[in-house]
Design an enzyme around this catalytic site. Structure first.
Site, PDB file in Angstrom:
ATOM      1  N   GLY A 128      -2.639  22.908 -36.436  1.00  0.00           N
ATOM      2  CA  GLY A 128      -2.302  21.532 -36.108  1.00  0.00           C
ATOM      3  C   GLY A 128      -3.058  20.570 -37.225  1.00  0.00           C
ATOM      4  O   GLY A 128      -3.576  21.079 -38.275  1.00  0.00           O
ATOM      5  N   PRO A 177      -4.822  17.678 -39.879  1.00  0.00           N
ATOM      6  CA  PRO A 177      -6.165  17.558 -39.864  1.00  0.00           C
ATOM      7  C   PRO A 177      -6.600  16.543 -38.828  1.00  0.00           C
ATOM      8  O   PRO A 177      -5.990  15.447 -38.353  1.00  0.00           O
ATOM      9  CB  PRO A 177      -6.159  16.815 -41.183  1.00  0.00           C
ATOM     10  N   GLY A 178      -7.906  16.844 -38.456  1.00  0.00           N
ATOM     11  CA  GLY A 178      -8.620  15.808 -37.697  1.00  0.00           C
ATOM     12  C   GLY A 178      -8.117  15.646 -36.202  1.00  0.00           C
ATOM     13  O   GLY A 178      -8.386  14.902 -35.368  1.00  0.00           O
ATOM     14  N   THR A 179      -7.381  16.896 -35.785  1.00  0.00           N
ATOM     15  CA  THR A 179      -7.209  16.649 -34.329  1.00  0.00           C
ATOM     16  C   THR A 179      -8.055  17.548 -33.595  1.00  0.00           C
ATOM     17  O   THR A 179      -7.426  17.756 -32.245  1.00  0.00           O
ATOM     18  CB  THR A 179      -5.489  17.370 -34.243  1.00  0.00           C
ATOM     19  N   GLY A 180      -8.908  18.103 -33.827  1.00  0.00           N
ATOM     20  CA  GLY A 180     -10.062  18.537 -33.011  1.00  0.00           C
ATOM     21  C   GLY A 180     -10.155  20.077 -33.051  1.00  0.00           C
ATOM     22  O   GLY A 180     -10.482  20.802 -32.106  1.00  0.00           O
ATOM     23  N   LYS A 181      -9.449  20.826 -34.133  1.00  0.00           N
ATOM     24  CA  LYS A 181      -9.597  22.126 -33.965  1.00  0.00           C
ATOM     25  C   LYS A 181     -10.925  22.958 -34.197  1.00  0.00           C
ATOM     26  O   LYS A 181     -11.399  23.705 -33.572  1.00  0.00           O
ATOM     27  CB  LYS A 181      -8.634  22.765 -35.531  1.00  0.00           C
ATOM     28  N   THR A 182     -11.634  22.230 -35.270  1.00  0.00           N
ATOM     29  CA  THR A 182     -13.167  22.657 -35.458  1.00  0.00           C
ATOM     30  C   THR A 182     -13.872  22.536 -34.064  1.00  0.00           C
ATOM     31  O   THR A 182     -14.820  23.199 -33.622  1.00  0.00           O
ATOM     32  CB  THR A 182     -13.688  21.964 -36.589  1.00  0.00           C
ATOM     33  N   GLU A 201       7.669  -9.338 -43.929  1.00  0.00           N
ATOM     34  CA  GLU A 201       7.214  -8.245 -42.661  1.00  0.00           C
ATOM     35  C   GLU A 201       8.146  -9.023 -41.540  1.00  0.00           C
ATOM     36  O   GLU A 201       8.370  -8.198 -40.418  1.00  0.00           O
ATOM     37  CB  GLU A 201       5.802  -8.558 -42.715  1.00  0.00           C
ATOM     38  N   ASP A 224       8.857   1.028 -48.815  1.00  0.00           N
ATOM     39  CA  ASP A 224      10.261   1.289 -48.012  1.00  0.00           C
ATOM     40  C   ASP A 224      11.323   2.031 -48.579  1.00  0.00           C
ATOM     41  O   ASP A 224      11.977   2.738 -48.011  1.00  0.00           O
ATOM     42  CB  ASP A 224      10.619  -0.253 -47.643  1.00  0.00           C
TER      43      ASP A 224
HETATM   44  P1  ADP Z   1      -9.818  19.425 -37.602  1.00  0.00           P
HETATM   45  O1  ADP Z   1     -10.745  20.543 -37.495  1.00  0.00           O
HETATM   46  O2  ADP Z   1      -8.606  19.552 -36.489  1.00  0.00           O
HETATM   47  O3  ADP Z   1      -9.442  18.847 -38.684  1.00  0.00           O
HETATM   48  P2  ADP Z   1     -12.039  18.244 -36.320  1.00  0.00           P
HETATM   49  O4  ADP Z   1     -12.360  19.218 -35.191  1.00  0.00           O
HETATM   50  O5  ADP Z   1     -13.016  18.474 -37.587  1.00  0.00           O
HETATM   51  O6  ADP Z   1     -10.736  18.577 -36.733  1.00  0.00           O
HETATM   52  O7  ADP Z   1     -12.346  16.740 -35.616  1.00  0.00           O
HETATM   53  C1  ADP Z   1     -12.849  15.713 -36.413  1.00  0.00           C
HETATM   54  C2  ADP Z   1     -13.573  14.761 -35.460  1.00  0.00           C
HETATM   55  O8  ADP Z   1     -12.632  14.322 -34.790  1.00  0.00           O
HETATM   56  C3  ADP Z   1     -14.598  15.467 -34.609  1.00  0.00           C
HETATM   57  O9  ADP Z   1     -15.633  15.751 -35.099  1.00  0.00           O
HETATM   58  C4  ADP Z   1     -14.496  14.555 -33.264  1.00  0.00           C
HETATM   59  O10 ADP Z   1     -15.234  13.609 -33.334  1.00  0.00           O
HETATM   60  C5  ADP Z   1     -13.152  14.015 -33.494  1.00  0.00           C
HETATM   61  N1  ADP Z   1     -12.028  14.449 -32.512  1.00  0.00           N
HETATM   62  C6  ADP Z   1     -10.947  15.102 -32.969  1.00  0.00           C
HETATM   63  N2  ADP Z   1     -10.303  15.598 -31.857  1.00  0.00           N
HETATM   64  C7  ADP Z   1     -10.949  15.123 -30.718  1.00  0.00           C
HETATM   65  C8  ADP Z   1     -10.692  15.210 -29.458  1.00  0.00           C
HETATM   66  N3  ADP Z   1     -10.006  15.914 -28.793  1.00  0.00           N
HETATM   67  N4  ADP Z   1     -11.754  14.904 -28.551  1.00  0.00           N
HETATM   68  C9  ADP Z   1     -12.767  14.333 -28.873  1.00  0.00           C
HETATM   69  N5  ADP Z   1     -13.023  14.140 -30.169  1.00  0.00           N
HETATM   70  C10 ADP Z   1     -12.342  14.510 -31.075  1.00  0.00           C
END
Ligand code: ADP
Length: 667
Positions: free
Chosen positions: A241, A243-248, A465, A540
């Site tokens: 997925g 970045p930042g979607t919560g994989k870790t 805008e 744009d």
């Molecule tokens: P990824 O590994 O996908 O790049 P992370 O798991 O490191 O992303 O997510 C970074 C931070 O974003 C997490 O530490 C958390 O604070 C927040 N976060 C992301 N997804 C969620 C979620 N589904 N629920 C709660 N917090 C989330």
């Protein structure tokens, strides 16, 4: 990978006793210095005075020599006690010698060419001397000058020592910090002593992913339930997925929930400048994991080692990464499904991964994690707003509606920024306005209060805008607008319009054309109102150029080019050749030009017709700087289409019920 500070602390690096290592080095250094000083002090030959053979002859004839030692290439001379007291020698010998060598000797030395010849000459000399003057002599050919020995060996040891330190430095910061530990895996281990405290309740949304992952936890807790029926437990799952979607976070939650040992490391931890180290680390990791089974191994950013083999490689480049990947593939095949080791891996580039890695039997399951929709965002807001002190008016649903396209990490960032903004304003609780400002800041960067913008420029920005806003308002397939701002900011330099992307995966040609028209709206408005265009439309234009090329060459949305796609998912990143002829290239360019010209003409016609609305919105923007969808509705009436434009439309129907269900779950 982004990570919030509070989560960081949950994965502390197991502390290493580095002071031990340093102490040991210091002691080694002290010992070496003591050795050198001691040897110099005790060393006899270093304190002897070099003389000429002629002077030695004189000494011998005067009967001052008690003893000589013939070495390989020089002779040491020891004086008689009487001679030592005489004024001839006393001053020079006592000045040069240490107390030890003063009494014991030797006191002088001189160079010779050959020990044998000298011995013969010395015997001849002795014959001529009186019996009383005869001098004792010893031959010790095995000993050479200590100084030269010390210089050569000392140099060798210094080199060895220097090399050792260099290796330590290169390998420090992991792997035990020792050259001998370089092939050891760098995985951090979390077991009964240092548990991960994140659970599934900390992960909002991601229902399907959670379900899959929960099953993996269940496999580890109760494997017989599955194996009794003849099923095999999956060896691994790949979390895919943006970045930042919560994989870790999800992987951490697995660690927290399963209660089994958890190894975590990143794909780049395998990479080292030495050949073969990556493969050795992979083997070591699996060895450790098997010892701790049942356990979970989490490899973050696996694309660092899992890239397709032989793809995009420069000729002659090092294939160390390939060796590492091969070793990972072999190890994953090597352990049985009943060994109780489950590999989780995360990546945001599944396209570059080697297909051998993704085949069933290695990563049996692929769990895709997408950016959250409005329902998911609301649930994530709930999680991250929990620790904040909130004013009662803060509306989760509104926040979720105003943050389309935000990933979990960005939402976490918005919540944190809002709290910081509120604290800066000395508030007792965080208010809705602080969240608005935080969202603006995350989208557009820092507000530049003192950026100097002339009134003319501001007017151009406002009409630009407003052009986007009005064009989008009257185009059926364009995304609904959320907000327009002309506050200068860091990233969005002069202003921006924010839309609510539809939660959809397929786009029709009409939708893409409307999208292009809306994107051109800014430049068209400048053209209509001022009769000239500015550089403000750069991003744009970039966007519509990309869009039109992809419509024609990738999605087959052009009659002349036809239903072909020149997109090749297997194409190397470094390939420069085009998969079509020059004639087709020319045709593509012509068609792109025509498509953009048509979109421009359509937008110009629309905005000329809606000139009145354009003026109203631009004036409102100049006055208020930021306007929302509700303001536009108030000023120029509702959108003439029966589409869901407001966030209530989302939250009224099925989505609302779903959001409430999720929100309750999180509670
Ligand atoms: P990824 O590994 O996908 O790049 P992370 O798991 O490191 O992303 O997510 C970074 C931070 O974003 C997490 O530490 C958390 O604070 C927040 N976060 C992301 N997804 C969620 C979620 N589904 N629920 C709660 N917090 C989330």
């Amino acid at each position: 990978m982004s990570d919030s500070p509070d989560n960081k602390s949950l994965f502390p690096k197991p502390s290493k006793n580095s002071s031990n290592g340093n102490n040991y080095q210091i002691w080694l250094l002290v010992a070496l210095v003591v050795l050198i000083v001691g040897l110099t002090y005790v060393n006899k030959s270093s304190s002897t005075i070099e003389i000429t053979p002629k002077r030695f002859e004189n000494m011998l004839q005067a009967g001052d020599v008690r003893e000589i030692t013939i070495l390989n290439d020089f002779v040491e001379v020891t004086l008689t006690p009487d001679a030592l007291k005489s004024s001839k020698y006393e001053a020079e010998v006592s000045q040069k010698s240490s107390p030890f060598s003063l009494s014991q000797g030797p006191h002088y030395k001189f160079q010779i060419i050959s020990a044998e010849n000298f011995e013969k000459d010395f015997k001849d000399m002795q014959k001529q001397l009186a019996e009383a003057q005869k001098t004792a002599y010893r031959v010790d050919k095995n000993r050479t000058d200590f100084n030269s020995w010390f210089v050569s060996w000392g140099f060798f040891f210094a080199l060895l020592f220097g090399f050792y330190f260099l290796m330590r430095r290169m390998t420090s910061g992991g792997g035990g910090g020792q050259i001998f530990n370089i092939g050891k895996s760098k995985a951090a281990l979390f077991d009964a002593d240092n548990r991960v405290k994140i659970t599934f309740s900390d992960v909002a949304g991601l229902d399907e992913a959670k379900e899959e992952i929960e099953e993996i936890v269940e496999f580890l807790r109760n494997p017989t339930k599955y194996t009794n029926l003849g099923g095999k437990i999956p060896k691994g799952a790949l979390l895919v997925g943006p970045p930042g979607t919560g994989k870790t976070l999800l992987a951490k939650a697995v660690a927290g929930e399963s209660g089994v040992p958890f190894f975590t490391l990143s794909g780049s931890d395998f990479v080292e400048m030495f050949v073969g180290v990556g493969a050795a680390r992979v083997r070591d990791l699996f060895k450790q994991a098997k010892e701790k089974a049942p356990c979970i191994v989490f490899i973050d950013e696996i694309d660092a080692i899992g890239r397709s083999r032989g793809k995009g490689q420069m000729p002659g480049s090092n294939d160390e990464r390939e060796n590492t990947l091969n070793s990972l593939l072999v190890e994953m095949d090597g352990f049985g499904t009943d060994s109780g080791v489950i590999i989780l891996a995360a990546t945001n580039r599944p396209d570059v991964l080697d297909s051998a890695l993704m085949r069933p039997g290695r990563f049996d399951r692929q769990i895709s994690i997408d950016k959250p929709d409005i329902v998911g965002r609301e649930a994530i807001f709930k999680v991250h707003l929990k620790p904040l002190k909130l004013e009662s008016e803060v509306d989760y649903k509104k926040l979720a509606a105003q943050t389309p396209g935000f990933a979990g990490a960005e939402i976490a960032n918005v919540c944190n920024e809002a709290a910081l903004i509120a604290a800066r304003r000395n508030k007792k609780a965080v208010e809705m306005q602080d969240f608005q400002d935080a969202i603006d800041r995350v989208i557009g960067g820092l507000e530049k209060k003192n950026k100097i913008i002339s009134p003319e420029e501001k007017k151009i920005v406002a009409y630009h805008e407003a052009g986007h806003a009005v064009a989008g308002w009257f185009l059926e397939h364009a995304d609904p607008l959320v907000k327009v701002s002309i506050v200068p900011r860091g990233v969005a330099a002069l202003g921006y319009a924010q839309y609510l992307p539809r939660e959809q995966f397929l786009y029709t040609a009409e939708q893409m054309t409307d999208e292009m028209c809306m994107t051109l709206g800014g430049r068209v408005a400048e053209d209509i109102v001022f009769g000239k265009v500015s550089t403000g439309a750069l991003s744009d234009l970039e966007r519509i150029t990309k869009m039109s090329y992809s419509m024609i060459t990738i999605y087959g949305m052009n009659d002349k080019i036809g239903n072909v796609s020149f997109y090749d998912s297997k194409r190397s990143e470094y390939a420069f050749d085009k998969p079509y002829s020059d004639a087709t290239a020319q045709l593509i360019d012509q068609e792109v030009k025509k498509m953009i010209e048509n979109a421009y003409a359509k937008t110009k016609e629309l905005l000329t017709e809606k000139r009145q609305a354009l003026e109203i919105i631009a004036q409102e923007l100049l006055e208020k700087e930021v306007i929302f969808q509700t303001d536009i509705e108030r000023l120029i009436g509702k959108r003439p289409f029966n589409t869901q434009t407001t966030y209530e439309a989302y939250t009224n129907g099925k989505a609302l019920k779903e959001a409430e269900r999720l929100a309750n779950e999180v509670k």
